[in-house]
Design a protein around this motif. Sequence first.
Motif, PDB file in Angstrom:
ATOM      1  N   ALA A 171       5.300  21.010 -16.761  1.00 54.58           N
ATOM      2  CA  ALA A 171       4.654  20.488 -17.963  1.00 54.58           C
ATOM      3  C   ALA A 171       3.705  19.337 -17.625  1.00 54.58           C
ATOM      4  O   ALA A 171       2.608  19.246 -18.186  1.00 54.58           O
ATOM      5  N   ALA A 172       4.124  18.473 -16.708  1.00 49.85           N
ATOM      6  CA  ALA A 172       3.282  17.330 -16.341  1.00 49.85           C
ATOM      7  C   ALA A 172       1.990  17.787 -15.680  1.00 49.85           C
ATOM      8  O   ALA A 172       0.910  17.241 -15.959  1.00 49.85           O
ATOM      9  N   PHE A 173       2.080  18.769 -14.798  1.00 49.16           N
ATOM     10  CA  PHE A 173       0.874  19.268 -14.135  1.00 49.16           C
ATOM     11  C   PHE A 173      -0.095  19.844 -15.159  1.00 49.16           C
ATOM     12  O   PHE A 173      -1.308  19.570 -15.120  1.00 49.16           O
ATOM     13  N   LEU A 174       0.422  20.640 -16.097  1.00 50.42           N
ATOM     14  CA  LEU A 174      -0.440  21.214 -17.129  1.00 50.42           C
ATOM     15  C   LEU A 174      -1.036  20.129 -18.025  1.00 50.42           C
ATOM     16  O   LEU A 174      -2.201  20.206 -18.422  1.00 50.42           O
ATOM     17  N   TYR A 175      -0.241  19.127 -18.332  1.00 50.66           N
ATOM     18  CA  TYR A 175      -0.665  18.061 -19.244  1.00 50.66           C
ATOM     19  C   TYR A 175      -1.831  17.274 -18.660  1.00 50.66           C
ATOM     20  O   TYR A 175      -2.846  17.040 -19.329  1.00 50.66           O
ATOM     21  N   GLN A 176      -1.711  16.866 -17.388  1.00 55.79           N
ATOM     22  CA  GLN A 176      -2.821  16.135 -16.778  1.00 55.79           C
ATOM     23  C   GLN A 176      -4.033  17.044 -16.583  1.00 55.79           C
ATOM     24  O   GLN A 176      -5.175  16.580 -16.683  1.00 55.79           O
ATOM     25  N   LEU A 177      -3.783  18.326 -16.319  1.00 54.01           N
ATOM     26  CA  LEU A 177      -4.885  19.283 -16.172  1.00 54.01           C
ATOM     27  C   LEU A 177      -5.660  19.390 -17.482  1.00 54.01           C
ATOM     28  O   LEU A 177      -6.902  19.341 -17.501  1.00 54.01           O
ATOM     29  N   PHE A 178      -4.920  19.516 -18.589  1.00 54.58           N
ATOM     30  CA  PHE A 178      -5.573  19.569 -19.897  1.00 54.58           C
ATOM     31  C   PHE A 178      -6.372  18.300 -20.182  1.00 54.58           C
ATOM     32  O   PHE A 178      -7.531  18.351 -20.600  1.00 54.58           O
ATOM     33  N   ALA A 179      -5.742  17.130 -19.970  1.00 55.36           N
ATOM     34  CA  ALA A 179      -6.418  15.862 -20.288  1.00 55.36           C
ATOM     35  C   ALA A 179      -7.708  15.720 -19.495  1.00 55.36           C
ATOM     36  O   ALA A 179      -8.737  15.280 -20.022  1.00 55.36           O
ATOM     37  N   ARG A 180      -7.659  16.106 -18.228  1.00 54.75           N
ATOM     38  CA  ARG A 180      -8.854  15.938 -17.385  1.00 54.75           C
ATOM     39  C   ARG A 180      -9.901  17.004 -17.698  1.00 54.75           C
ATOM     40  O   ARG A 180     -11.105  16.722 -17.632  1.00 54.75           O
ATOM     41  N   GLU A 181      -9.479  18.195 -18.060  1.00 54.94           N
ATOM     42  CA  GLU A 181     -10.466  19.187 -18.484  1.00 54.94           C
ATOM     43  C   GLU A 181     -11.080  18.770 -19.819  1.00 54.94           C
ATOM     44  O   GLU A 181     -12.270  19.017 -20.074  1.00 54.94           O
ATOM     45  N   PHE A 182     -10.298  18.117 -20.662  1.00 51.57           N
ATOM     46  CA  PHE A 182     -10.819  17.563 -21.909  1.00 51.57           C
ATOM     47  C   PHE A 182     -11.820  16.449 -21.621  1.00 51.57           C
ATOM     48  O   PHE A 182     -12.806  16.279 -22.355  1.00 51.57           O
ATOM     49  N   GLY A 183     -11.580  15.675 -20.533  1.00 55.12           N
ATOM     50  CA  GLY A 183     -12.576  14.704 -20.115  1.00 55.12           C
ATOM     51  C   GLY A 183     -12.120  13.267 -19.993  1.00 55.12           C
ATOM     52  O   GLY A 183     -12.956  12.355 -20.013  1.00 55.12           O
ATOM     53  N   THR A 184     -10.804  13.029 -19.832  1.00 53.20           N
ATOM     54  CA  THR A 184     -10.350  11.636 -19.734  1.00 53.20           C
ATOM     55  C   THR A 184      -9.236  11.489 -18.709  1.00 53.20           C
ATOM     56  O   THR A 184      -8.476  12.431 -18.447  1.00 53.20           O
ATOM     57  N   ASN A 185      -9.157  10.273 -18.139  1.00 50.86           N
ATOM     58  CA  ASN A 185      -8.023   9.899 -17.292  1.00 50.86           C
ATOM     59  C   ASN A 185      -7.075   8.952 -18.031  1.00 50.86           C
ATOM     60  O   ASN A 185      -6.267   8.260 -17.393  1.00 50.86           O
ATOM     61  N   ASN A 186      -7.122   8.951 -19.349  1.00 48.89           N
ATOM     62  CA  ASN A 186      -6.212   8.125 -20.139  1.00 48.89           C
ATOM     63  C   ASN A 186      -4.827   8.769 -20.137  1.00 48.89           C
ATOM     64  O   ASN A 186      -4.417   9.440 -21.086  1.00 48.89           O
ATOM     65  N   LEU A 187      -4.101   8.558 -19.040  1.00 52.46           N
ATOM     66  CA  LEU A 187      -2.786   9.167 -18.840  1.00 52.46           C
ATOM     67  C   LEU A 187      -1.746   8.089 -18.514  1.00 52.46           C
ATOM     68  O   LEU A 187      -1.151   8.073 -17.440  1.00 52.46           O
TER      69      LEU A 187
END
Length: 760
Positions: A171-187
């Motif tokens: 889940a964490a890998f997918l979550y950061q993948l989504f956030a970065r494809e969306f366009g942010t490093n706000n993680l």
Amino acid sequence: MATKPPKSDPVQDAPQVAGPKHAAAGLPAIGHTLRMAQQQMGVKRTALTLLSVNQKDGFDCPGCAWPEPEHRHRAEFCENGAKAVAEEATLRRVTPEFFAAHPVADLAGRSGYWLGQQGRLTHPMYLPEGGTHYEPVTWERAFGIIAEEVAALASPDEAVFYTSGRTSNEAAFLYQLFAREFGTNNLPDCSNMCHESSGSALSETIGIGKGSVLLEDLHRADLIIVAGQNPGTNHPRMLSALENAKDNGAKIISVNPLPEAGLERFKNPQTPKGLTTGSALTDLFLQIRIGGDQALFRLLNKLILDTEGAVDEAFVREHTHGYEEFAEAAHAADWDETLAATGLTRKEIEDALRMVLASERTIVCWAMGLTQHKHSVPTIKEVVNFLLLRGNIGRPGAGVCPVRGHSNVQGDRTMGIFERPAPAFLDALEKEFGFAPPREHGYDVVRAIRALRDGEAKVFFAMGGNFVSASPDTEVTEAAMRRARLTVHVSTKLNRSHAITGARALILPTLGRTERDLQGSGEQFVTVEDSMGMVHASRGRLEPASTHLLSEPAIVCRLARGVLGANSRTPWEEFEKDYATIRDRIARVIPGFEDFNARVTGTAGGFALPHAPRDERRFPTATGKANFTAAPVEYPELPDGRLLLQTLRSHDQYNTTIYGLDDRYRGIKNGRRVVLVNPEDARTLKLTDGSYVDLVSEWKDGVERRAPGFRVVHYPTARGCAAAYYPETNVLVPLDATADTSNTPASKSVVVRLEQSATD
């Protein structure tokens, strides 16, 4: 049989107080475990569930990140792990009817204990703008609401994607993948509030922000120093490892402002001896003043340097950098300053030195007592200096051991949940998925709260956790959350963060670790990484609490499809159907996960991630060697008439989850609003045992932060120091009072004055 949840909040006005205990676990732990488990699950479900905890074919405990031994007991869990499992596997349910009966304003007035005791969430729930109650919503509509709000943002950086340490690797890998494809490093993640200081210090000094020991190293050590940690409550299975080490001849030094029962004596409930006398653990207790650890280790380093033959000169010459500058700083350490900073005696430090010099293999373990101060990073660097001097990194039975809290908090960081990702990680992500990830650093927890407060962030999405209660400066944090356009929480149970909302809010209920996860390709499992870098599978066994739950990977995949739409080339539907396909991608992006699927399903039941300093005495730092450092010694200054407060957990809680109102080992029953004060300090301040005070923190911004109505308990704390439970005392921790470099809230060194309560 299982019991019903409380209808009203229990009264905590008059906690009962006895003296602290001097041993942990034993028969009382067994009784307490079974009683709380049966209240939540009933007898049959308790037996079936607890026997699957931490087994190779079972599920990973949703509590702490302590590793499992190769050869496991049939009951491979501790009291607090059993509580965590019981709370998740409870038969109690929070249905749409519950939300119809309780407006959000009512929920906001309840205690965290009452909210958590209501049970498992069963349906996605939505709070519309201007609404007073959450109402049921379909999953499709829920993802549509999120898509609407993020589409209205002026920039992807106006969204914040928080992660709790319970989230699986997949889940964490997918979550950061989504956030970065969306366009942010706000993680931001919960590491920002706990071991960020450890990661910052270790990355610079040894080249990797993780501990360098395995479980068997503890068993081989000659000396184990446990500093700023209470394993009896926070990592109870660690006591078995310490007992094993003692049986093998190890010595243990405990460094802590409070005596803790678990480090005094361990009554192992798995052995006949443990049910009677138990095993004494600590050989030397150094009752240090809060924040004095850097000064202690600096003086020990001076004394090692002054002892002929004590330095491992070959190791220092071959594997380290910066020794001369460090040695010059260490030689300047002053006895009088150290005694003032630590509150220790000269004899105590000399006794510790003798034990250090007699040890060929030394491990230093630590937790929040070292990581949550302004000077935490230089403190941990000084611990590294201490170990490097005698070659105690990169050999069996020796090394650094930051003991992580939540069960996959370390794995989440490994998977890329980090607001400041390494360029190499982003390069690998771009190569694998064909999009250009953002390179600008994002928000950590403190910066995310500031951004929400200042209107620079408008959407807050939390993958697990209880962000509002876990964060510092409660009033500021809650006001910041209320400024958001949308707040979303992926949760198993109700908590305070669901009652402190943006203009619109969603609660997305998810599967727990204990539950079976059926997807399009069949039954799935997830993986976690423990505190020592071991990766293994976790397979839930129970039927889900509701047919309306989605797994965390499924939620992320559907979120990504709803937000990114047809523009995304990432196979989100495939990932949701078969988690093995996620692990295949992890294997191609993250070093150490090669052949991930084969290794995690093989007969070994998991694998250790590579660790260059531990495995080959190679240090991937900027200098190519382990780095000695020479920071100035710091410790908190305490004005007259004030105390230095540390926030801590009771024995009946895990992080912000409150299982009960007792703290058995400290002698507190039926109440949490207590402040532990040394009797001599109490006499000086004219505070009688049983009187009630307001805790008022003092900081350079001049803002009054007040926690009212705390019962004074005379307790054997270090002089000048006090302690009280969080999250009740998070209101006292200024948002901007953080550790240098790591930006971790300085929750372990809060200057307070104690004023008589109006209600006393």
